[in-house]
Design a protein around this motif. Structure first.
Motif, short mmCIF file in Angstrom:
data_model
loop_
_atom_site.label_atom_id
_atom_site.label_comp_id
_atom_site.label_asym_id
_atom_site.label_seq_id
_atom_site.Cartn_x
_atom_site.Cartn_y
_atom_site.Cartn_z
N PRO A 13 -4.99 -8.69 5.32
CA PRO A 13 -5.41 -8.03 4.08
C PRO A 13 -5.88 -9.04 3.04
N GLY A 14 -6.86 -8.62 2.24
CA GLY A 14 -7.24 -9.44 1.08
C GLY A 14 -8.33 -10.47 1.34
N HIS B 108 -10.53 -7.82 7.04
CA HIS B 108 -9.61 -6.85 6.44
C HIS B 108 -9.98 -5.43 6.84
N GLY C 277 -9.56 -2.82 4.49
CA GLY C 277 -9.44 -2.09 3.23
C GLY C 277 -8.19 -2.49 2.49
N GLU C 278 -7.99 -1.88 1.32
CA GLU C 278 -6.92 -2.35 0.44
C GLU C 278 -5.56 -1.75 0.78
N ARG C 279 -5.54 -0.75 1.66
CA ARG C 279 -4.27 -0.13 2.00
C ARG C 279 -3.54 -0.95 3.06
N ILE C 280 -2.27 -1.23 2.80
CA ILE C 280 -1.46 -1.98 3.76
C ILE C 280 -0.85 -0.97 4.73
N THR D 177 5.73 -5.06 -7.39
CA THR D 177 4.64 -4.10 -7.47
C THR D 177 5.21 -2.69 -7.65
N ASP E 278 -3.40 -0.67 -13.50
CA ASP E 278 -4.42 -0.63 -12.42
C ASP E 278 -4.52 0.76 -11.80
N PRO F 78 -5.37 2.78 -4.99
CA PRO F 78 -6.51 2.68 -4.07
C PRO F 78 -7.30 3.99 -4.01
N LYS G 152 0.67 1.11 -1.13
CA LYS G 152 0.58 0.80 -2.57
C LYS G 152 -0.22 1.86 -3.30
N ASP G 153 -0.01 3.11 -2.93
CA ASP G 153 -0.71 4.23 -3.55
C ASP G 153 0.32 5.02 -4.36
#
Lengths: 235, 235
Positions: free
Chosen positions: A174-175, A215, A217-220, B40, B69, B72, B139-140
């Motif tokens: 990620p990232g 990656h 996307g931003e979702r882990i 977080t 922020d 996502p 992280k949603d």
């Protein structure tokens, strides 16, 4: 169970098999099969086809089999997976087997807890049980090869460059700026980290060996979700 | 838990929260967080940001939070899923929530067993528990809306055409000629069948309502694998 996986030991004559145990129980109780039914079958690491239900009792089912078709195409992939925690390993092995992975390397990394390597879930027969459930689901017959690599550095320095050679080398992380490619068909080597991810040193070593960080996307995602998502996106 | 999901009831002043129970235990035992750490966090259905660990005891953790922020991006998707068996429902809800689905319709079909609708796993608090685990993973903060549709025909005839309108309508079904598209960004309506699949009548009705049948290759996947694979391939 979308396919009844047969073993050489099931054959009682050239084209007749007698199955017992879990498979027979599934045919009787879940499929509710009757004499004369044609069931999808396949020989371990061999062809698939139909089995005509000849006879059955409470504990066994006898089929006349005709195996002429090839199993589904394998993925052109070597998957390197940081050893997941035992509770997740079984399901992940099933997914991997269902999705058509045929070469799996389970790797030690910094964030793999040492105790995971001691888990009974890693015993050969337990691993094979999960892989077979995955094959039965996907109507496949070919067991994946599994290699355990308990030492990160010797694997990455000495063996990984050769595995990568001539393949698209990727490590999911990620990232990073580059997104995971889609819909490829070339031979691929893909590494997926543990919960918590690879540490920077590991990403550096994997990159040196030929794996480009990408990656999703931003979702882990959890490891089992990430494995399925990456393979579905890549192939 | 990659994000600590906060509820209005956690706030003891404008920018200070006190969490207890599962979340506090996770921060203390798994994260092994210390006073002064930045964790977080995110407010349910709201912004994400950091929480400064002010104090802790055996059962609670107090954080000063600064939530600025956006969570996502959601998937531009309405997912229609034949109600999975209870054992699979919990995990599937987690995957769905992790992957960013915000509109989920759980549908009755011929091959959904009636007993599944009686399962305690379908209770609102149990469903929310699984969805929250999925949000924390990704992280949603935004909970999916869930609608239960216990009658196939009125839903497909009366409500589905409107849901589909202006979206790419798809129904996943093995063996059809068209492959599932890849890497799309338009609003989509996707239906996924139960174990054993939709029956031909259902595919016909779903097609009439605006969903085009597409396949994901010759391998038959379990529902939870199929959900992740389809979403990863589509978006």
């Amino acid at each position: 169970m979308n396919l009844i996986l047969l073993f050489d030991s099931d054959f009682i004559s050239e084209n007749t098999v007698k199955i017992t145990g879990r498979r027979a129980e599934h045919v009787i109780k879940v499929h509710k099969a009757q004499i004369g039914d044609l069931l999808t079958t396949g020989l371990l690491n061999g062809k698939t086809g139909k089995g005509l239900l000849l006879s059955m009792d409470k504990e066994s089912v006898t089929l006349e089999v005709n195996l002429t078709d090839s199993p589904p195409a394998p993925l052109p992939l070597t998957l390197i997976l940081a050893l997941p925690r035992p509770r997740m390993l079984g399901r992940t092995l099933q997914h991997i087997s269902t999705l058509g992975v045929k070469k799996l390397i389970l790797l030690n990394t910094k964030r793999v807890e040492k105790s995971y390597w001691m888990s009974p879930v890693l015993a050969e027969d337990k691993v094979q049980e999960q892989l077979i459930l995955g094959l039965e689901q996907a109507k496949d017959t070919v067991l994946p090869d599994i290699i355990l690599e308990k030492q990160f550095r010797p694997f990455v320095e000495d063996r990984l460059p050769e595995i990568c050679q001539g393949t698209l080398g990727l490590v999911a992380h990620p990232g990073v700026p580059e997104a995971c490619p889609r819909g490829i068909s070339e031979p691929t080597t893909l590494a997926i980290g543990p919960e918590g991810g690879f540490i920077p040193y590991e990403i550096e070593k994997l990159s040196e060996a030929g794996l480009a960080p990408v990656h999703m996307g931003e979702r882990i995602m959890r490891v089992e979700t990430a494995v399925t998502a990456l393979l579905a996106r890549l192939f």
